[in-house]
Design a protein around this motif. Structure first.
Motif, PDB file in Angstrom:
ATOM      1  N   SER A   1      -2.458  -1.380  -3.309  1.00 40.89           N
ATOM      2  CA  SER A   1      -3.450  -0.358  -2.980  1.00 40.89           C
ATOM      3  C   SER A   1      -2.768   1.008  -2.916  1.00 40.89           C
ATOM      4  O   SER A   1      -1.559   1.110  -2.680  1.00 40.89           O
ATOM      5  CB  SER A   1      -4.111  -0.659  -1.632  1.00 40.89           C
TER       6      SER A   1
ATOM      7  N   ILE B   1      -8.001   4.235  -2.862  1.00 39.13           N
ATOM      8  CA  ILE B   1      -8.760   4.445  -1.629  1.00 39.13           C
ATOM      9  C   ILE B   1      -8.767   5.929  -1.293  1.00 39.13           C
ATOM     10  O   ILE B   1      -7.704   6.543  -1.148  1.00 39.13           O
ATOM     11  CB  ILE B   1      -8.137   3.653  -0.458  1.00 39.13           C
ATOM     12  N   HIS B   2      -9.965   6.497  -1.152  1.00 33.37           N
ATOM     13  CA  HIS B   2     -10.091   7.902  -0.754  1.00 33.37           C
ATOM     14  C   HIS B   2     -10.159   7.971   0.768  1.00 33.37           C
ATOM     15  O   HIS B   2     -11.153   7.577   1.374  1.00 33.37           O
ATOM     16  CB  HIS B   2     -11.347   8.513  -1.378  1.00 33.37           C
ATOM     17  N   GLN B   3      -9.080   8.478   1.378  1.00 28.30           N
ATOM     18  CA  GLN B   3      -9.011   8.488   2.832  1.00 28.30           C
ATOM     19  C   GLN B   3      -7.964   9.495   3.295  1.00 28.30           C
ATOM     20  O   GLN B   3      -6.914   9.647   2.682  1.00 28.30           O
ATOM     21  CB  GLN B   3      -8.643   7.090   3.355  1.00 28.30           C
TER      22      GLN B   3
ATOM     23  N   THR C   1      -0.752   8.816  -2.422  1.00 27.22           N
ATOM     24  CA  THR C   1      -0.230   8.317  -3.696  1.00 27.22           C
ATOM     25  C   THR C   1      -0.059   9.368  -4.782  1.00 27.22           C
ATOM     26  O   THR C   1       0.745   9.196  -5.692  1.00 27.22           O
ATOM     27  CB  THR C   1      -1.112   7.165  -4.207  1.00 27.22           C
TER      28      THR C   1
ATOM     29  N   ILE D   1       0.842  -1.192   0.000  1.00 30.76           N
ATOM     30  CA  ILE D   1       0.000   0.000   0.000  1.00 30.76           C
ATOM     31  C   ILE D   1       0.877   1.242   0.000  1.00 30.76           C
ATOM     32  O   ILE D   1       1.914   1.293   0.671  1.00 30.76           O
ATOM     33  CB  ILE D   1      -0.981   0.032   1.191  1.00 30.76           C
TER      34      ILE D   1
ATOM     35  N   LEU E   1      -5.136  10.324   5.764  1.00 30.08           N
ATOM     36  CA  LEU E   1      -4.211   9.611   6.641  1.00 30.08           C
ATOM     37  C   LEU E   1      -4.187  10.195   8.048  1.00 30.08           C
ATOM     38  O   LEU E   1      -3.835   9.500   9.008  1.00 30.08           O
ATOM     39  CB  LEU E   1      -2.799   9.645   6.026  1.00 30.08           C
TER      40      LEU E   1
ATOM     41  N   LEU F   1      -6.633  11.186  -6.923  1.00 28.48           N
ATOM     42  CA  LEU F   1      -7.020   9.810  -7.229  1.00 28.48           C
ATOM     43  C   LEU F   1      -7.539   9.671  -8.658  1.00 28.48           C
ATOM     44  O   LEU F   1      -7.358   8.632  -9.293  1.00 28.48           O
ATOM     45  CB  LEU F   1      -8.075   9.328  -6.230  1.00 28.48           C
TER      46      LEU F   1
ATOM     47  N   LEU G   1      -3.640   5.103  -1.468  1.00 24.23           N
ATOM     48  CA  LEU G   1      -4.545   5.938  -0.675  1.00 24.23           C
ATOM     49  C   LEU G   1      -4.173   7.407  -0.840  1.00 24.23           C
ATOM     50  O   LEU G   1      -3.014   7.762  -0.896  1.00 24.23           O
ATOM     51  CB  LEU G   1      -4.430   5.499   0.787  1.00 24.23           C
ATOM     52  N   ASP G   2      -5.201   8.254  -0.899  1.00 25.53           N
ATOM     53  CA  ASP G   2      -4.949   9.698  -0.931  1.00 25.53           C
ATOM     54  C   ASP G   2      -6.171  10.440  -0.399  1.00 25.53           C
ATOM     55  O   ASP G   2      -7.311   9.976  -0.539  1.00 25.53           O
ATOM     56  CB  ASP G   2      -4.632  10.173  -2.350  1.00 25.53           C
TER      57      ASP G   2
ATOM     58  N   LEU H   1      -8.708  -0.667   7.447  1.00 21.60           N
ATOM     59  CA  LEU H   1      -8.974  -1.247   6.126  1.00 21.60           C
ATOM     60  C   LEU H   1      -9.278  -2.743   6.183  1.00 21.60           C
ATOM     61  O   LEU H   1      -9.493  -3.359   5.151  1.00 21.60           O
ATOM     62  CB  LEU H   1      -7.780  -1.003   5.191  1.00 21.60           C
TER      63      LEU H   1
ATOM     64  N   LEU I   1       0.733   5.231   0.845  1.00 28.08           N
ATOM     65  CA  LEU I   1      -0.047   6.211   1.595  1.00 28.08           C
ATOM     66  C   LEU I   1       0.280   7.622   1.102  1.00 28.08           C
ATOM     67  O   LEU I   1       1.387   8.109   1.292  1.00 28.08           O
ATOM     68  CB  LEU I   1       0.253   6.087   3.091  1.00 28.08           C
TER      69      LEU I   1
END
Length: 274
Positions: A134, A160-162, A115, A111, A164, A143, A136-137, A170, A113
């Protein structure tokens, strides 16, 4: 106008922003990435209205990659725009380290984190095609760029829209956790070029001076529930905060390496309990 004349015009027009060598390099990148042309001095050039319009954008400080919408990274061209950072050569070094670490036993899960353009997870997916990757951003616009790049480069990654900085789970673990998070302190802005300060997303660049390691704290917090027992964390870091970042990771991990880039700057952290 010949290409030789056009090159000299570029150099003259850009001299207030870039030195001669940089201006010449920008011109050659522009020719190839925008028009697919190699520099042949005596050849005539067309589309001067488009070229001069783009030159005006360059003079205002807009990065060449935003004008061509292309950035070369680890053997591929990535689509980029104002919503993501332009991939840097130092990040290619991070990819190479991970590649060499897992040459005999490829990871099954990765993954990234934060991205951005997706250059890290997409490049790793191409190196490790059987891995579940995966990315995430916090930025939906970023994204969208990563999705375009994944499609253009025929790679299957989960986006993944999130945020940090928020707590989340997850419901899965990863052998490799990577992050190239915001790490530039506001006090360092004066060292930066106008084309970075004015045209690349500050959300992906800067942290407060008094909380410069916040994203590394969050990477560690994420890893508590999401890193496999023998997993490894890789992070790109602020070159001025190498020892401080290493000390932070040593609060949770037995083995922490501070790795220099090709220029000799502290640039990466590798952390594991192995």
């Amino acid at each position: 106008m010949t290409l030789a004349e056009l090159k000299q015009h570029f150099i003259t027009e850009l001299e207030t922003i870039y030195d001669k060598d940089e201006s010449e390099q920008i011109f050659l990148i522009y020719l190839e990435d925008k028009f697919g042309l190699q520099y042949t001095p005596h050849n005539k050039v067309e589309k001067l209205d488009v070229i001069f319009s783009d030159l005006d954008k360059l003079k205002s400080g807009i990065p060449i990659q935003h004008i061509t919408e292309k950035a070369f990274f680890y053997d591929d061209f990535f689509f980029v725009n104002q919503h993501t950072l332009i991939p840097r050569p130092e990040t290619e070094e991070l990819i190479e380290i991970i590649k060499n670490d897992y040459v005999k036993n490829p990871p099954s899960s990765i993954i990234d984190l934060g991205t951005g353009s997706g250059c890290i997870p997409i490049s790793l997916k191409k190196i490790f095609p059987n891995a579940n990757v995966s990315a995430l951003d916090v930025s939906e616009k970023a994204l969208e760029v990563a999705a375009i790049n994944a499609k253009n480069l025929n790679t299957d990654i989960l986006l993944i829209h999130q945020n940090l900085l928020e707590d989340f789970n997850l419901d899965r673990k990863f052998e490799v956790i990577i992050s190239n998070p915001p790490y530039i302190r506001n006090l360092e802005k004066e060292e930066m070029h106008k084309n970075v300060l004015d045209f690349e997303p500050h959300l992906a660049l800067f942290v407060e001076d008094d909380n410069a390691l916040i994203f590394y704290e969050r990477v560690i917090a994420f890893a508590e529930n999401h890193l496999t027992e023998n997993g490894v964390i890789y992070c790109e870091i602020n070159q001025y905060l190498g020892e401080e970042t290493k000390t932070l990771f040593l609060t949770k991990y037995k083995n922490v390496q501070l790795i220099k880039d090709i220029s000799g700057n502290d640039r990466m952290i590798k952390a594991t309990n192995n």
